[in-house]
Design an enzyme around this catalytic site. Structure first.
Site, PDB file in Angstrom:
ATOM      1  N   TYR A 163      42.369  32.531  25.206  1.00 45.82           N
ATOM      2  CA  TYR A 163      42.373  32.318  26.655  1.00 45.82           C
ATOM      3  C   TYR A 163      43.761  31.838  27.105  1.00 45.82           C
ATOM      4  O   TYR A 163      44.313  32.343  28.097  1.00 45.82           O
ATOM      5  CB  TYR A 163      41.296  31.301  27.034  1.00 45.82           C
ATOM      6  CG  TYR A 163      41.204  31.049  28.521  1.00 45.82           C
ATOM      7  CD1 TYR A 163      40.838  32.070  29.401  1.00 45.82           C
ATOM      8  CD2 TYR A 163      41.479  29.787  29.063  1.00 45.82           C
ATOM      9  CE1 TYR A 163      40.753  31.838  30.771  1.00 45.82           C
ATOM     10  CE2 TYR A 163      41.393  29.551  30.423  1.00 45.82           C
ATOM     11  CZ  TYR A 163      41.035  30.579  31.283  1.00 45.82           C
ATOM     12  OH  TYR A 163      40.958  30.358  32.641  1.00 45.82           O
ATOM     13  N   LYS A 167      46.334  33.646  29.758  1.00 42.40           N
ATOM     14  CA  LYS A 167      46.828  33.030  30.998  1.00 42.40           C
ATOM     15  C   LYS A 167      48.352  32.818  30.949  1.00 42.40           C
ATOM     16  O   LYS A 167      49.003  32.819  31.996  1.00 42.40           O
ATOM     17  CB  LYS A 167      46.072  31.734  31.288  1.00 42.40           C
ATOM     18  CG  LYS A 167      44.600  31.974  31.679  1.00 42.40           C
ATOM     19  CD  LYS A 167      44.458  32.757  33.002  1.00 42.40           C
ATOM     20  CE  LYS A 167      43.023  32.909  33.462  1.00 42.40           C
ATOM     21  NZ  LYS A 167      42.871  33.627  34.743  1.00 42.40           N
TER      22      LYS A 167
HETATM   23  N1  LIG Z   1      36.618  27.225  36.278  1.00 42.88           N
HETATM   24  C1  LIG Z   1      37.729  26.742  35.756  1.00 42.88           C
HETATM   25  O1  LIG Z   1      37.779  25.615  35.225  1.00 42.88           O
HETATM   26  C2  LIG Z   1      38.998  27.552  35.831  1.00 42.88           C
HETATM   27  C3  LIG Z   1      40.204  26.888  35.561  1.00 42.88           C
HETATM   28  C4  LIG Z   1      41.394  27.628  35.613  1.00 42.88           C
HETATM   29  C5  LIG Z   1      41.351  28.968  35.935  1.00 42.88           C
HETATM   30  N2  LIG Z   1      40.157  29.589  36.186  1.00 42.88           N
HETATM   31  C6  LIG Z   1      40.200  31.024  36.489  1.00 42.88           C
HETATM   32  O2  LIG Z   1      39.587  31.241  37.740  1.00 42.88           O
HETATM   33  C7  LIG Z   1      39.088  32.583  37.805  1.00 42.88           C
HETATM   34  C8  LIG Z   1      37.672  32.551  38.362  1.00 42.88           C
HETATM   35  O3  LIG Z   1      36.857  31.795  37.488  1.00 42.88           O
HETATM   36  P1  LIG Z   1      35.588  30.954  37.978  1.00 42.88           P
HETATM   37  O4  LIG Z   1      35.826  29.547  37.584  1.00 42.88           O
HETATM   38  O5  LIG Z   1      35.267  31.261  39.395  1.00 42.88           O
HETATM   39  O6  LIG Z   1      34.481  31.532  36.987  1.00 42.88           O
HETATM   40  P2  LIG Z   1      33.103  32.296  37.263  1.00 42.88           P
HETATM   41  O7  LIG Z   1      32.250  31.512  38.189  1.00 42.88           O
HETATM   42  O8  LIG Z   1      32.577  32.623  35.906  1.00 42.88           O
HETATM   43  O9  LIG Z   1      33.567  33.625  38.005  1.00 42.88           O
HETATM   44  C9  LIG Z   1      34.263  34.644  37.351  1.00 42.88           C
HETATM   45  C10 LIG Z   1      34.186  35.902  38.170  1.00 42.88           C
HETATM   46  O10 LIG Z   1      34.910  36.938  37.497  1.00 42.88           O
HETATM   47  C11 LIG Z   1      34.109  38.098  37.462  1.00 42.88           C
HETATM   48  N3  LIG Z   1      34.513  38.935  36.339  1.00 42.88           N
HETATM   49  C12 LIG Z   1      34.608  38.596  35.033  1.00 42.88           C
HETATM   50  N4  LIG Z   1      34.996  39.651  34.308  1.00 42.88           N
HETATM   51  C13 LIG Z   1      35.170  40.680  35.177  1.00 42.88           C
HETATM   52  C14 LIG Z   1      35.558  42.024  35.033  1.00 42.88           C
HETATM   53  N5  LIG Z   1      35.861  42.560  33.846  1.00 42.88           N
HETATM   54  N6  LIG Z   1      35.634  42.804  36.143  1.00 42.88           N
HETATM   55  C15 LIG Z   1      35.328  42.286  37.354  1.00 42.88           C
HETATM   56  N7  LIG Z   1      34.939  41.035  37.557  1.00 42.88           N
HETATM   57  C16 LIG Z   1      34.854  40.239  36.470  1.00 42.88           C
HETATM   58  C17 LIG Z   1      32.672  37.587  37.400  1.00 42.88           C
HETATM   59  O11 LIG Z   1      31.764  38.506  37.960  1.00 42.88           O
HETATM   60  P3  LIG Z   1      30.883  39.586  37.161  1.00 42.88           P
HETATM   61  O12 LIG Z   1      30.350  38.900  35.935  1.00 42.88           O
HETATM   62  O13 LIG Z   1      29.840  39.945  38.174  1.00 42.88           O
HETATM   63  O14 LIG Z   1      31.818  40.710  36.872  1.00 42.88           O
HETATM   64  C18 LIG Z   1      32.757  36.390  38.340  1.00 42.88           C
HETATM   65  O15 LIG Z   1      32.595  36.812  39.687  1.00 42.88           O
HETATM   66  C19 LIG Z   1      39.212  33.144  36.376  1.00 42.88           C
HETATM   67  O16 LIG Z   1      40.361  33.957  36.302  1.00 42.88           O
HETATM   68  C20 LIG Z   1      39.396  31.890  35.534  1.00 42.88           C
HETATM   69  O17 LIG Z   1      40.105  32.148  34.345  1.00 42.88           O
HETATM   70  C21 LIG Z   1      38.980  28.916  36.160  1.00 42.88           C
END
Ligand SMILES: NC(=O)c1ccc[n+]([C@@H]2O[C@H](COP(=O)([O-])OP(=O)(O)OC[C@H]3O[C@@H](n4cnc5c(N)ncnc54)[C@H](OP(=O)(O)O)[C@@H]3O)[C@@H](O)[C@H]2O)c1
Length: 264
Positions: A163, A167
């Site tokens: 991961y 990133k």
């Molecule tokens: N939560 C944290 O602590 C955190 C911290 C730093 C960065 N981030 C980043 O923030 C972003 C959003 O994460 P989140 O926290 O909102 O997590 P989340 O609630 O799991 O949402 C992730 C989203 O990405 C979609 N997704 C995953 N793989 C995909 C694919 N191959 N094609 C299209 N859509 C896809 C999922 O939808 P489907 O499953 O319906 O496709 C879901 O809508 C990510 O890039 C993550 O790495 C999160």
């Protein structure tokens, strides 16, 4: 006056990947409140449709298209425009948000399929979407790419090798893109969240909700709306202002491995 200056977003078209939940869904709602049009993409159709319905119900929301799309599927990405109504073809802001982490295994014990799936979505998918949109942005001499990086793209940690590598790749790609576009009006932003409580950790722990809950134990994590506010704020700066990077943490998190857990 709202910090968003929503008049700058009124009638703009925003494309969000990973819009079926978490940060993507919260971002869609906030852009809708500012009167933007939305193209919402994700793999899970039912969850995506629910978000689209909520967005359409926002008073003053613009037009909304919800399209099932896996960003890691090159054919689906190449055919995206076929699924988008003509009136939404001129995208103003691309939010590359789709991404995930799987597991906490150490190097040597990580399944190859997990390595591949994280790279395919977090890096190759983000690159494919950017390549598709950037051609159009260059022709139209406008546009804004907002990539969702992570604290994991600044600071590697044990148990997060793949991961963190994805990133870091997002960080390098975003930095190179911003430099390539220095002679254009196109803006490039990377937002790097720390801990945000979404489905992210549940996916990391393969559905184990109690393991996911432990990540946030004893502190107040960010919520999806916190990052949505940063995304919409970055998109609503005046056209001559580019927010290059935003590193956003919960107040009791200081690094990937240093948090204070006595305050909640
Ligand atoms: N939560 C944290 O602590 C955190 C911290 C730093 C960065 N981030 C980043 O923030 C972003 C959003 O994460 P989140 O926290 O909102 O997590 P989340 O609630 O799991 O949402 C992730 C989203 O990405 C979609 N997704 C995953 N793989 C995909 C694919 N191959 N094609 C299209 N859509 C896809 C999922 O939808 P489907 O499953 O319906 O496709 C879901 O809508 C990510 O890039 C993550 O790495 C999160």
């Amino acid at each position: 006056m709202s910090v968003f200056n929503s008049s700058r977003l009124l009638g703009k078209t925003i494309l969000i990947t990973g819009a079926s939940g978490g940060i993507g869904a919260a971002t869609a709602l906030l852009f809708a409140k500012a009167g933007s049009n939305l193209i919402l993409l994700a793999r899970r159709t039912e969850a995506l449709q629910k978000v689209a319905e909520a967005v359409r119900a926002v008073p003053g929301a613009g037009k909304v298209a919800a399209v099932q799309l896996d960003v890691s599927d090159k054919t689906q990405v190449a055919n995206l425009w076929k699924a988008i109504p003509n009136e939404l073809r001129n995208v103003d802001v691309l939010v590359n948000n789709a991404g995930f982490v799987l597991g906490v295994e150490r190097v040597g014990a990580i399944k190859e399929e997990d390595v591949e799936s994280m790279f395919q979505t977090n890096v190759f998918g983000l690159v494919s979407m950017t390549q598709l949109l950037i051609k159009d942005f260059k022709e139209r001499k406008t546009g804004h790419v907002i990539n969702i990086g992570s604290i994991a793209g600044r600071e590697p940690y044990a148990g997060g090798s793949i991961y963190c590598a994805t990133k870091h790749a997002v960080n390098a790609f975003t930095g190179a893109l911003m430099r390539e576009l220095v002679d254009t009006p196109i803006r490039v932003t990377e937002i790097q969240p720390g801990m945000v409580e979404t489905e992210f950790s549940i996916i990391r722990f393969r559905g184990d909700k109690s393991a996911a809950d432990k990540v946030y134990e004893g502190l107040q994590p960010l919520v999806a709306e916190d990052i949505a506010e940063e995304i919409v704020w970055a998109a609503s700066r005046p056209p001559h202002v580019n927010i290059a990077e935003l590193f956003v943490l919960p107040v009791n998190q200081a690094s990937a491995t240093l948090s204070y857990r006595g305050g909640k």
